[in-house]
Enzyme design. Structure first.
Site, mmCIF file in Angstrom:
data_model
loop_
_atom_site.group_PDB
_atom_site.id
_atom_site.type_symbol
_atom_site.label_atom_id
_atom_site.label_comp_id
_atom_site.label_asym_id
_atom_site.label_seq_id
_atom_site.Cartn_x
_atom_site.Cartn_y
_atom_site.Cartn_z
ATOM 1 N N ASN A 255 50.346 21.528 74.308
ATOM 2 C CA ASN A 255 50.658 22.851 74.851
ATOM 3 C C ASN A 255 51.350 22.694 76.204
ATOM 4 O O ASN A 255 51.548 21.569 76.676
ATOM 5 C CB ASN A 255 49.403 23.724 74.951
ATOM 6 C CG ASN A 255 48.356 23.085 75.836
ATOM 7 O OD1 ASN A 255 48.599 22.850 77.019
ATOM 8 N ND2 ASN A 255 47.199 22.765 75.274
ATOM 9 N N ASP A 325 42.485 24.306 70.739
ATOM 10 C CA ASP A 325 41.373 24.939 70.026
ATOM 11 C C ASP A 325 41.218 24.333 68.630
ATOM 12 O O ASP A 325 40.145 24.401 68.047
ATOM 13 C CB ASP A 325 41.624 26.447 69.903
ATOM 14 C CG ASP A 325 41.490 27.135 71.256
ATOM 15 O OD1 ASP A 325 40.640 26.700 72.049
ATOM 16 O OD2 ASP A 325 42.254 28.082 71.529
ATOM 17 N N LYS A 385 35.364 36.344 77.166
ATOM 18 C CA LYS A 385 35.141 34.893 77.316
ATOM 19 C C LYS A 385 33.914 34.609 78.180
ATOM 20 O O LYS A 385 33.137 33.697 77.898
ATOM 21 C CB LYS A 385 36.374 34.222 77.939
ATOM 22 C CG LYS A 385 37.344 33.818 76.855
ATOM 23 C CD LYS A 385 38.640 33.264 77.322
ATOM 24 C CE LYS A 385 39.583 33.363 76.119
ATOM 25 N NZ LYS A 385 40.954 33.239 76.425
HETATM 26 N N1 CTP Z 1 37.969 25.552 76.836
HETATM 27 C C1 CTP Z 1 37.197 24.413 76.714
HETATM 28 N N2 CTP Z 1 37.134 23.766 75.522
HETATM 29 C C2 CTP Z 1 37.801 24.200 74.458
HETATM 30 C C3 CTP Z 1 38.584 25.355 74.581
HETATM 31 C C4 CTP Z 1 38.657 26.011 75.779
HETATM 32 O O1 CTP Z 1 36.598 23.993 77.675
HETATM 33 N N3 CTP Z 1 37.723 23.542 73.311
HETATM 34 C C5 CTP Z 1 37.976 26.252 78.123
HETATM 35 C C6 CTP Z 1 39.262 26.162 78.875
HETATM 36 O O2 CTP Z 1 39.278 25.038 79.740
HETATM 37 C C7 CTP Z 1 39.248 27.460 79.652
HETATM 38 C C8 CTP Z 1 38.620 28.435 78.666
HETATM 39 O O3 CTP Z 1 37.810 27.639 77.837
HETATM 40 O O4 CTP Z 1 38.416 27.375 80.775
HETATM 41 C C9 CTP Z 1 39.647 29.108 77.844
HETATM 42 O O5 CTP Z 1 39.030 29.782 76.821
HETATM 43 P P1 CTP Z 1 39.572 29.764 75.324
HETATM 44 O O6 CTP Z 1 38.682 30.610 74.565
HETATM 45 O O7 CTP Z 1 39.715 28.456 74.760
HETATM 46 O O8 CTP Z 1 40.987 30.334 75.543
HETATM 47 P P2 CTP Z 1 42.170 30.095 74.612
HETATM 48 O O9 CTP Z 1 42.371 28.668 74.271
HETATM 49 O O10 CTP Z 1 43.315 30.711 75.268
HETATM 50 O O11 CTP Z 1 41.671 30.763 73.290
HETATM 51 P P3 CTP Z 1 41.763 32.240 72.724
HETATM 52 O O12 CTP Z 1 42.715 32.110 71.635
HETATM 53 O O13 CTP Z 1 40.365 32.525 72.325
HETATM 54 O O14 CTP Z 1 42.206 33.140 73.827
#
Ligand code: CTP
Length: 448
Positions: A255, A325, A385
């Site tokens: 990303n 994710d 979140k």
């Molecule tokens: N995060 C994490 N571990 C993951 C995914 C996310 O620690 N596997 C943390 C990121 O570092 C950040 C926060 O979670 O602090 C972001 O949340 P997240 O739900 O993952 O956001 P997005 O990836 O943008 O997902 P969404 O599609 O749910 O918005």
């Protein structure tokens, strides 16, 4: 302070801010000073001498020939005063001081003053910015006149800009410091002309060199203020950067994260005295001085590293990483060949959530902070979140904005926690980092 019996000669000159001199006088008296007032003719049109006589308990001096106490009032008053404070100080009086004129009582007294002189200029923004006024300011400061700088704001004339009389409290505080002999070294503003070769990507040390040269050419030096060591004894764990999820040995899903935010928070925390470890995905950034960096590639590696490093002595974990994710369920152990192998479908499985894991592990006295980078419905998603992951604070930023997107040197964030939402202005990353660290301190303090 013990400003008892300290004698302040307050020079009031002709500007609309003259009425504020009454409050300055009262502030000085409250601190135990004996204040006498001298005024220009113009100033008496804004506030009458009777007002200052009543407030100060002394006759007000306006001219050479009508002062009952002395036939040489400018000498008597300049010798009487421990400090001469001109408030407000007009552009005209600054110019007279710079030129050494003595055509009225105030300018003569200032010329005769052997002790500390403090001026609080106030005028229209264009008068303040006029090169003549700025040159006079430089001259006066170089001669040791101390200045309480005017502030920005809407001026009495309706213009907006610098020229507003400084806050009454600031003027009183500065006058009291001058009397105590503890006033800070005056700072002289210098204009720095950057060489044409100074490109946008020049480093901070290039800028510092340019500033040092400019300061040296005006006979000064650059003083770099040390950051406060308010995080001494603290331990931070920070995840940063993107993760790379292998499809095969040469291809991966990634990303746009650069890691700048996480690295900036780590650098500021270390500069403020904390011990800091970054668990970093693949980035091109240098490790900040004094910060330990544990390099990882994938979300799974970041999860393992972060959860094992989140020991009980860590005070705060900040998850800035843009963790994938999803990851390919079965990465190939060899380079996939188009046309030979089926590569049009990659099956993905969800990665483990590091932020949620750290939040569930945290003990009393540990703080976990997450980030929410969103393009729409920022606050609603951030609140969701916060609840879902169980962390103490979410830093939400709108990555659809050019001044807050991945890789930008500025960010516009909002704090979202159980108490509510606080939106901050767009700021350079180091100030954003400080704001986040300050907020962490506030949370810790609130817990006692
Ligand atoms: N995060 C994490 N571990 C993951 C995914 C996310 O620690 N596997 C943390 C990121 O570092 C950040 C926060 O979670 O602090 C972001 O949340 P997240 O739900 O993952 O956001 P997005 O990836 O943008 O997902 P969404 O599609 O749910 O918005």
């Amino acid at each position: 302070m013990s400003a008892e019996k300290k004698k302040v000669l307050l020079g009031v000159t002709g500007g609309i801010a003259a009425y504020k001199a009454c409050e300055v006088l009262r502030g000085l008296q409250k601190a135990g000073c004996d204040v006498r007032v001298m005024m220009t003719e113009d100033a008496t049109r804004f506030v009458g001498t009777v007002t200052f006589e009543a407030l100060s308990g002394h006759p007000v001096a306006t001219g050479f020939y009508d002062f009952a106490e002395s036939s040489i009032p400018h000498i008597m008053l300049s010798e009487w005063a421990d400090l001469v404070l001109v408030c407000p100080c007009t552009a005209n009086v600054m110019a007279k001081m710079a030129a050494g004129l003595s055509d009225d009582l105030i300018s003569s007294t200032l010329l005769a003053a052997a002790g500390t002189v403090l001026i609080a200029p106030a005028m229209n923004v264009r008068m303040w910015e006029n090169p003549a006024t700025q040159a006079n300011l430089q001259t006066l400061m170089a001669r040791g006149v101390h200045v309480v700088m005017p502030t920005q704001g809407r001026l009495a004339c309706g213009d907006v800009g610098t020229g507003k009389l400084a806050d009454v409290d600031a003027i009183v505080a500065q006058a009291l410091s001058e009397l105590e002999g503890s006033a800070p070294t005056p700072q002289v503003p210098v204009e720095v002309e950057l060489p044409q070769s100074f490109a946008e990507d020049s480093t901070a040390s290039d800028l510092l060199t340019a500033l040092r040269l400019a300061a040296a050419s005006s006979g000064g030096t650059i003083v770099i203020e040390e950051p406060p060591r308010d995080l001494e004894g603290w331990k931070f764990l920070i995840t940063a950067g993107p993760t790379h999820e292998a499809i095969d040995p040469v291809r991966f899903i990634a990303n746009a994260s650069t890691g700048k935010m996480g690295y900036t928070i780590a650098r500021r925390a270390a500069e403020r005295g904390a011990r800091v470890t970054i668990v970093s995905g693949p980035v091109t950034l240098q490790a900040p001085e004094g910060v330990e960096v544990v390099n990882v590639t994938s979300a799974a590696q970041m999860y393992d590293a972060a959860t094992s490093l989140f020991t009980h002595d860590v005070d705060c974990a900040i998850c800035t990483a843009a963790v994938a994710d999803y990851t390919p369920a079965a990465p190939a152990d060899h380079k996939l060949k188009k046309g030979i192998e089926q590569i049009d479908v990659i099956r993905l499985v969800e990665t483990k959530d590091i932020l949620a894991a750290l939040s569930s592990m945290k003990g009393i006295g540990q703080i976990v902070v997450g980030f929410a980078a969103e393009t729409n419905d920022l606050i609603a998603y951030a609140q969701a979140k916060l609840a879902k992951k169980g962390c103490d604070l979410i830093v939400a930023n709108d990555v659809s904005r050019a001044d807050s997107t991945f890789g930008a040197d500025t960010s516009r964030i909002s704090f979202v926690d159980a108490l509510g939402v606080e939106e901050l202005d767009t700021m350079p990353l180091n100030l954003v980092a400080d704001a986040i660290l300050d907020r962490v301190c506030d949370i810790m303090e609130a817990r006692g």
